[in-house]
Scaffold this motif. Structure first.
Motif, PDB file in Angstrom:
ATOM      1  N   GLN A   1      -0.906  12.545  -1.754  1.00  0.00           N
ATOM      2  CA  GLN A   1      -1.765  13.539  -1.308  1.00  0.00           C
ATOM      3  C   GLN A   1      -2.269  14.409  -2.550  1.00  0.00           C
ATOM      4  O   GLN A   1      -1.053  14.670  -3.140  1.00  0.00           O
TER       5      GLN A   1
ATOM      6  N   VAL B   1     -11.761   6.182   5.288  1.00  0.00           N
ATOM      7  CA  VAL B   1     -11.550   6.116   3.834  1.00  0.00           C
ATOM      8  C   VAL B   1     -12.608   5.517   3.238  1.00  0.00           C
ATOM      9  O   VAL B   1     -13.562   4.494   3.642  1.00  0.00           O
TER      10      VAL B   1
ATOM     11  N   LYS C   1       0.843  -1.133   0.146  1.00  0.00           N
ATOM     12  CA  LYS C   1      -0.163  -0.012   0.048  1.00  0.00           C
ATOM     13  C   LYS C   1       0.722   1.235   0.105  1.00  0.00           C
ATOM     14  O   LYS C   1       1.830   1.351   0.710  1.00  0.00           O
ATOM     15  N   GLN C   2       0.468   2.281  -0.719  1.00  0.00           N
ATOM     16  CA  GLN C   2       1.066   3.485  -1.002  1.00  0.00           C
ATOM     17  C   GLN C   2       0.104   4.610  -0.933  1.00  0.00           C
ATOM     18  O   GLN C   2      -0.985   4.374  -1.238  1.00  0.00           O
ATOM     19  N   THR C   3       0.389   5.712  -0.459  1.00  0.00           N
ATOM     20  CA  THR C   3      -0.230   7.084  -0.380  1.00  0.00           C
ATOM     21  C   THR C   3       0.467   8.195  -1.130  1.00  0.00           C
ATOM     22  O   THR C   3       1.212   8.209  -1.046  1.00  0.00           O
TER      23      THR C   3
ATOM     24  N   ALA D   1      -9.770   7.048  -1.182  1.00  0.00           N
ATOM     25  CA  ALA D   1      -9.542   8.231  -0.691  1.00  0.00           C
ATOM     26  C   ALA D   1      -9.996   8.692   0.560  1.00  0.00           C
ATOM     27  O   ALA D   1     -11.070   7.927   1.164  1.00  0.00           O
ATOM     28  N   SER D   2      -9.359   9.537   1.017  1.00  0.00           N
ATOM     29  CA  SER D   2     -10.110  10.339   2.311  1.00  0.00           C
ATOM     30  C   SER D   2      -9.676  11.724   2.143  1.00  0.00           C
ATOM     31  O   SER D   2      -8.925  12.134   1.499  1.00  0.00           O
TER      32      SER D   2
ATOM     33  N   VAL E   1      -6.171  12.362   0.440  1.00  0.00           N
ATOM     34  CA  VAL E   1      -5.270  11.416   0.516  1.00  0.00           C
ATOM     35  C   VAL E   1      -5.760  10.013  -0.188  1.00  0.00           C
ATOM     36  O   VAL E   1      -6.977   9.523   0.029  1.00  0.00           O
ATOM     37  N   LEU E   2      -4.893   9.839  -1.299  1.00  0.00           N
ATOM     38  CA  LEU E   2      -5.348   8.781  -2.169  1.00  0.00           C
ATOM     39  C   LEU E   2      -4.416   7.604  -1.655  1.00  0.00           C
ATOM     40  O   LEU E   2      -3.178   7.646  -1.497  1.00  0.00           O
ATOM     41  N   SER E   3      -4.783   6.272  -1.733  1.00  0.00           N
ATOM     42  CA  SER E   3      -4.315   5.119  -1.540  1.00  0.00           C
ATOM     43  C   SER E   3      -4.376   4.251  -2.612  1.00  0.00           C
ATOM     44  O   SER E   3      -5.393   4.201  -3.277  1.00  0.00           O
ATOM     45  N   TYR E   4      -3.370   3.333  -2.845  1.00  0.00           N
ATOM     46  CA  TYR E   4      -3.200   2.426  -3.957  1.00  0.00           C
ATOM     47  C   TYR E   4      -2.261   1.338  -3.618  1.00  0.00           C
ATOM     48  O   TYR E   4      -1.477   1.493  -2.801  1.00  0.00           O
TER      49      TYR E   4
ATOM     50  N   ILE F   1      -8.402   2.346  -6.227  1.00  0.00           N
ATOM     51  CA  ILE F   1      -7.810   3.251  -5.307  1.00  0.00           C
ATOM     52  C   ILE F   1      -8.785   3.467  -4.056  1.00  0.00           C
ATOM     53  O   ILE F   1     -10.098   3.482  -4.321  1.00  0.00           O
TER      54      ILE F   1
END
Length: 206
Positions: free
Chosen positions: A40, A154, A36-38, A99-100, A195-198, A97
């Protein structure tokens, strides 16, 4: 004669044809260092959409000697939108992906809930940009005090329309769904950051 043995957890190997380093986690081989990576995307990087756009990012004073709030302002009476495009890294696994949303709001006395949403569509070289976004995913968050930083939970995974592949651009659209019954706050919602996570499946973008 072939003899198959179960590798020990933690055993690593290099697959030259794939240019990847794998580790056995006790049940499967996984790419070493992937996961997992993030990233912004702060308010100034979002552009209000040509139709039903929010107010552009502006600096809002808080207190003397304290940081300004640089935010997009989303109205309380109509759904409003902003967009951004990201070139995803090659190491991205091209999956969904999440997001928060980080936000604040001006003074208000009652009803503090805001519904935030996000949509996405992929496009590569030679692809049509005028392709519909995927279904929006939404999350409701609760404010309460002026100038506090609020961070939503999230979202569910965002379905990216047009089936992304390596090197695609991902067009994102965020919105406040003010017309949703769950959105009860009667003042502007000030979006500070998304903040995106993928997930990645490689160590580098080589």
């Amino acid at each position: 004669i072939w003899r198959f043995v179960t590798p020990r957890e933690g055993l690593t190997l290099w697959v030259n044809d794939e240019n990847r380093h794998y580790v056995y986690n006790g049940s499967a081989w996984v790419v070493l260092g992937a996961g997992k990576q993030t990233m912004q995307v702060a308010a100034p990087l979002w552009t209000p959409t040509a139709s039903a756009g929010c107010a552009p990012a502006t600096a809002i004073a808080t207190s003397a000697g304290a940081p300004d709030i640089v935010a997009l302002s989303f109205d309380a009476s109509a759904d409003e939108y902003a967009s951004h495009v990201i070139r995803m890294p090659k190491s991205w696994n091209t999956g969904s992906i999440t997001a928060s949303f980080e936000w604040a709001h001006p003074a208000t006395t009652t009803d503090f809930d805001v519904v935030w949403g996000i949509q996405a569509v992929a496009a590569g070289a030679g692809d049509a940009i005028n392709t519909a976004y995927g279904s929006g995913v939404e999350v409701t968050d609760t404010g309460g005090t002026e100038h506090l930083l609020y961070r939503s939970s999230v979202t569910a995974p965002i379905s990216i329309a047009a089936t992304p592949i390596e090197y695609d651009d991902i067009f994102l659209r965020i919105y406040r769904k003010a017309t949703d019954a769950a959105d009860t706050m009667a003042v502007d919602a000030r979006l500070i950051n998304v903040v995106l996570s993928y997930f990645t499946d490689a160590l580098t973008d080589d």
